[in-house]
Write an enzyme that holds these catalytic residues in place. Structure first.
Site, mmCIF file in Angstrom:
data_model
loop_
_atom_site.group_PDB
_atom_site.id
_atom_site.type_symbol
_atom_site.label_atom_id
_atom_site.label_comp_id
_atom_site.label_asym_id
_atom_site.label_seq_id
_atom_site.Cartn_x
_atom_site.Cartn_y
_atom_site.Cartn_z
ATOM 1 N N ASP A 1 0.834 -1.189 0.000
ATOM 2 C CA ASP A 1 0.000 0.000 0.000
ATOM 3 C C ASP A 1 0.878 1.253 0.000
ATOM 4 O O ASP A 1 1.876 1.326 0.722
ATOM 5 C CB ASP A 1 -0.889 -0.022 1.248
ATOM 6 C CG ASP A 1 -1.886 1.107 1.292
ATOM 7 O OD1 ASP A 1 -2.745 1.165 0.400
ATOM 8 O OD2 ASP A 1 -1.810 1.932 2.228
ATOM 9 N N GLU B 1 14.833 -15.356 0.509
ATOM 10 C CA GLU B 1 15.226 -16.294 1.570
ATOM 11 C C GLU B 1 14.290 -17.498 1.626
ATOM 12 O O GLU B 1 14.610 -18.511 2.244
ATOM 13 C CB GLU B 1 15.175 -15.603 2.940
ATOM 14 C CG GLU B 1 16.154 -14.458 3.138
ATOM 15 C CD GLU B 1 15.857 -13.699 4.422
ATOM 16 O OE1 GLU B 1 14.905 -14.100 5.144
ATOM 17 O OE2 GLU B 1 16.549 -12.709 4.701
#
Length: 567
Positions: free
Chosen positions: A214, A278
């Protein structure tokens, strides 16, 4: 709890799923209500996921479900690692993700990093700790101007209307580019960055496939918070109100607003990209960035930053062939610079639904909500153009976003009385800005049930108009020519012909004038007639799908179609 995404890549597919994905936005409070309190919830969404699978989308994007006082419909987050009780629990979220993945749907969740709620533990601690404290350094606190600090620190204004500063009891002021219940975080503080990276890891461990960020062009403010004495607006303020040297960013030389699209945001997202990498699987970052021109927008999509960004230039383009073609060309050219897929979108929870927006004369579409006393859209014209616009959009290469209910042809609800409106922009502007409630009314599932099947009872947090009975999922399913069946057919043909991974080549149709758009995408010809005169389909072409009837094989005004051409 799922540790990794289990939505499988189709056999033989080599491109990452997100490069051509059609992603469906679920606005939780308005999608489906399982417990009958009038507010949508996670169990309700889970119970309706088969609808998305049947529609043919690839993923759902879930607007915020975090704990929140709901001053801005959940975009005022009080805790980023839990679920608002009105929507359910973390276990309900896990069940939703598990069911979605079982149906082959990816799950993208909203993250709101520009600001928190005033109810967030950090902000409560900041108020308790006082000026100059480490707790306050997480937010943008400043001393006021004037003899006694009684004036705001600068002239910045809120996107929702009024000043962007609020004074607290000890005399200091805090910045909020949106509602006063949404204090802006200070992203120069490393603690803020570290916190959000940990939040990302929390949800990645729960199996989410990505994040929609956002106000992605916010976060970082220009050093010193220099003056910017211009109105803000949700649609055009975020990429800059017109400044003293003309529209921001129009030629790359004008001064950008000091609160938007600052260089420091890119380092934030490079760090976030490393967090995603990751974790196993193809996880994505999607930017809600109201940035112009497209050459600046695609800087967010460099190979070590985000994967996608919403294409607001396309959403805001008038229903004119020349304007649409210019936006398509500029979009594709800019995205090619960074090797990123373009995206296309016509509606979301912040704009007037395109079935109503396109019911106004081209170029006069409303930028904000519509009230009962405002000029009203031509409903039939709007729906006809909306169906054509969607047919055109889904024929373009790249990804696409759909907003819940658009597959039903839902219009903007323009008759909401003032007393039921909840958008903070409506309150902060004294009703001058009608707000976004008209596009957020709960969607109808069945015309034969209370609340049209939204919940088990008649409760609905915003009133649904009686006309929606005929627009429900049940009423349109299997109905030849319905908007729902059009969307299902478009998405099936799009997938069958690999249009999302294709390439665009404009075509000049014989006898077609400047109000006609035609292009090849792979083995499909897409034609949209925005002119007044019918346009003949190419000789020997076979219609695969059309937004409306093709009398005599010709496209009437405001109609689009996909054709297979003879070998």
């Amino acid at each position: 709890m799922s540790q990794t995404s289990s939505a499988a890549t189709p056999p033989g597919r080599s491109a990452p799923w997100w490069r051509d994905a059609v992603i469906y936005q679920v606005y939780p409070r308005s999608f489906a209500d399982a417990d009958g309190d009038g507010m949508g919830d996670l169990p309700g969404i889970t119970s309706r996921l088969q609808h998305l699978a049947d529609l043919g989308v690839d993923a759902l994007w879930l607007s915020p479900v975090y704990p929140s006082p709901q001053k801005d419909a959940g975009y005022d987050v009080a805790d980023y690692r839990d679920v608002e009780p009105v929507f359910g629990t973390l276990a309900d979220f896990d069940a939703l993700a598990e069911r979605a993945h079982a149906l082959g749907l990816r799950v993208v969740v909203d993250i709101v990093p520009n600001h928190t709620s005033t109810e967030h533990a950090w902000f409560r601690a900041a108020l308790a700790a006082g000026p100059g404290s480490p707790e306050r350094s997480r937010y943008v606190f400043r001393e006021g101007r004037g003899e006694h600090g009684e004036q705001p620190p600068n002239s910045w204004r809120s996107v929702f209307g009024g000043p962007a500063w609020t004074r607290v009891a000890d005399g200091s002021w805090y910045l909020h580019l949106f509602d006063s219940s949404q204090p802006d975080l200070d992203w120069t503080n490393p603690e803020v960055d570290a916190e959000f990276r940990d939040v990302l890891r929390f949800w990645l461990r729960r199996g989410v496939d990505g994040f929609r960020i956002d106000v992605a062009h916010g976060l970082v403010k220009a050093e010193g918070l220099p003056e910017w004495d211009h109105e803000q607006a949700l649609l055009d303020g975020a990429d800059g109100a017109d400044g003293p040297d003309g529209p921001d960013g129009a030629d790359g030389s004008a001064r950008r607003p000091p609160m938007w699209d600052q260089e420091g945001v890119h380092e934030v997202y490079r760090g976030w990209r490393r967090v995603l990498e990751e974790h196993p699987g193809e996880r994505i970052l999607v930017a809600e960035a109201w940035v112009s021109p497209p050459e600046r927008l695609v800087r967010y999509l460099r190979s070590d930053e985000m994967h996608q960004a919403f294409n607001f230039d396309y959403l805001r383009a008038p229903w004119r062939a020349g304007d649409l073609r210019r936006v398509v060309d500029a979009t594709l050219a800019a995205h090619d610079l960074v090797g990123a897929p373009s995206t296309w979108v016509l509606s979301n929870h912040d704009v007037v639904r395109h079935a109503s927006r396109l019911g106004y004369p081209a170029g006069s579409e409303p930028a904000s909500g519509v009230g009962p006393d405002d000029p009203q859209p031509d409903a039939a014209l709007g729906l006809r153009r909306a169906r054509a616009a969607t047919t055109l959009m889904l024929g373009l290469p790249g990804g696409a976003y759909l907003y819940q209910g658009e597959e039903l042809g839902l219009p903007e609800v323009t008759t909401l009385p003032a007393q039921v409106r909840q958008d903070p922009s409506f309150a902060r502007t004294g009703g001058a800005d009608r707000g976004r409630d008209g596009c957020r009314v709960p969607i109808p599932w069945s015309g034969e049930e209370p609340s049209y099947g939204f919940g088990p009872g008649s409760a609905s947090w915003l009133p649904q108009p009686p006309s929606w009975r005929e627009l429900s999922v049940a009423a349109q399913s299997g109905a030849e020519g319905s908007t729902l069946e059009l969307y299902r057919r478009l998405l099936a043909v799009r997938r069958e012909h690999g249009l999302g991974l294709g390439a665009l080549r404009w075509v000049d149709l014989p006898g077609a004038g400047p109000d006609v758009l035609a292009f090849r995408n792979g083995d499909v010809l897409v034609v949209a007639n925005l002119g007044a005169q019918p346009v003949a389909a190419p000789a020997g072409a076979r219609a695969l799908v059309a937004s409306g009837e093709l009398p005599g094989g010709a496209l009437p005004t405001d109609t689009a179609a996909w054709f297979a051409l003879p070998a």
